[in-house]
Design an enzyme around this catalytic site. Structure first.
Site, short mmCIF file in Angstrom:
data_model
loop_
_atom_site.label_atom_id
_atom_site.label_comp_id
_atom_site.label_asym_id
_atom_site.label_seq_id
_atom_site.Cartn_x
_atom_site.Cartn_y
_atom_site.Cartn_z
CG ASP A 145 43.03 43.46 37.45
OD1 ASP A 145 42.38 44.47 37.13
OD2 ASP A 145 43.54 43.30 38.58
N GLY A 146 42.50 40.53 33.89
CA GLY A 146 42.98 39.67 32.81
C GLY A 146 42.65 40.22 31.44
CG ASN A 194 50.11 42.16 36.30
OD1 ASN A 194 50.18 43.37 36.50
ND2 ASN A 194 49.03 41.46 36.59
CG ASP A 195 53.30 38.19 37.00
OD1 ASP A 195 52.95 37.56 35.99
OD2 ASP A 195 52.60 38.26 38.03
NE ARG A 214 62.23 15.88 41.48
CZ ARG A 214 62.84 15.72 40.30
NH1 ARG A 214 62.24 15.02 39.35
NH2 ARG A 214 64.01 16.24 40.10
CD GLN A 227 46.40 37.60 29.44
OE1 GLN A 227 46.80 38.07 28.39
NE2 GLN A 227 45.40 38.13 30.11
#
Length: 284
Positions: free
Chosen positions: A67-68, A141-142, A152, A241
């Protein structure tokens, strides 16, 4: 006719597969242009930088990898309408649904004009600082805003179409396309959305609120993330990426891109087949 070939590095099977594939293409009057990872396995052929492949205007892109590798190819060809045939040489392979055994059958279907084109929406992300546009990206994708190595949490505020949604503390936020719903969004307990649905999913990562849940909105919506407070090493990453550090008061706008990815299939999309085979969907 010209086919571009993009391959995942360090896959020994390419030493046999690529010469066979190039020979198959040449027998059908297709020349081949290879990226540098592919050319390393074919003596006598020089490769082209992946980003420069669209300048050769290929009729088809063949991606051999996971997929990458497909995401990298899709982003390189985002401004074109070139069909992409993605063949799974990776492990999970949600996007690279075509197994290696179906490579030549799918290519035969393409040559016979019988293949299926599966269009996928993309997302555009814009980073603004002090009111100025710093950088833009196109994602398949995102887009993720999340802390780095420090434990934190960060503080965020989200607006959707100029309507205030929430201000909260969390490890980060994922804004994904329907295609990306089975990526990081799924791991963060976000919903699975059929790729054909024009939707954007907003998923908090480990929010410090029991009431905050993922939201699905139309892909025509503008999702605006305000960075209210962050520890050191907080980053915006695109498709896993590309990345850039973010600062307090940065604003990230995410909305539907004018570009789409056209995935080539032998048969219509088999998302549920992939879910059953890869994630054991519905098994007891």
């Amino acid at each position: 006719m010209l086919a571009a070939i993009i391959s995942k590095p360090q896959k020994p099977e390419l030493a046999t597969l690529l010469p066979e594939l190039i020979g198959w293409l040449r027998a059908r009057s297709y020349d081949a242009v290879l990226d540098e990872s592919s050319a390393a396995y074919v003596p006598g052929l020089s490769g082209v930088r992946r980003e420069a492949l669209p300048k050769h205007t290929p009729n088809l892109v063949i991606v051999l990898g996971g997929d990458g590798t497909l995401i990298s190819a899709a982003r390189a060809f985002a401004t074109t309408k070139t069909p992409i045939l993605s063949v799974n040489l990776g492990s999970l392979g949600f996007l690279t649904e075509v197994p290696l055994s179906d490579l030549y059958g799918t290519l035969d279907a393409w040559c016979s004009n019988c293949a299926v084109i599966d269009p996928r929406e993309m997302m555009q992300a814009e980073l603004r600082r002090d009111g100025k546009l710093l950088q833009t990206w196109t994602a398949l994708n995102d887009v993720v805003v999340a802390k780095g190595t420090i434990a934190r949490m960060a503080d965020f505020s989200i607006d959707i179409d100029s309507q205030k949604v929430a201000t909260f503390r969390a490890d980060g936020i994922i804004v994904s396309t329907a295609t990306g719903s089975t990526a990081y969004n799924l791991a963060a307990n976000g919903p699975i959305v059929m790729p054909s649905v024009p939707a954007t999913i907003v998923t908090p990562i480990c929010p410090h609120l029991l009431t905050l849940r993922p939201i699905v909105v139309p892909s025509s919506s503008n999702v605006c993330i305000h960075v209210v407070g962050v520890p050191n090493e907080t980053y915006l990453t695109v498709d896993g990426q590309e990345g850039v550090s973010v600062q307090v008061n940065d604003v990230i706008n995410c909305h539907r891109s004018e570009h789409t990815v056209r995935l080539l299939r032998h048969q219509p999309n088999g998302l549920f087949n992939v879910l059953r085979s890869k994630l054991k969907w519905g098994e007891r």
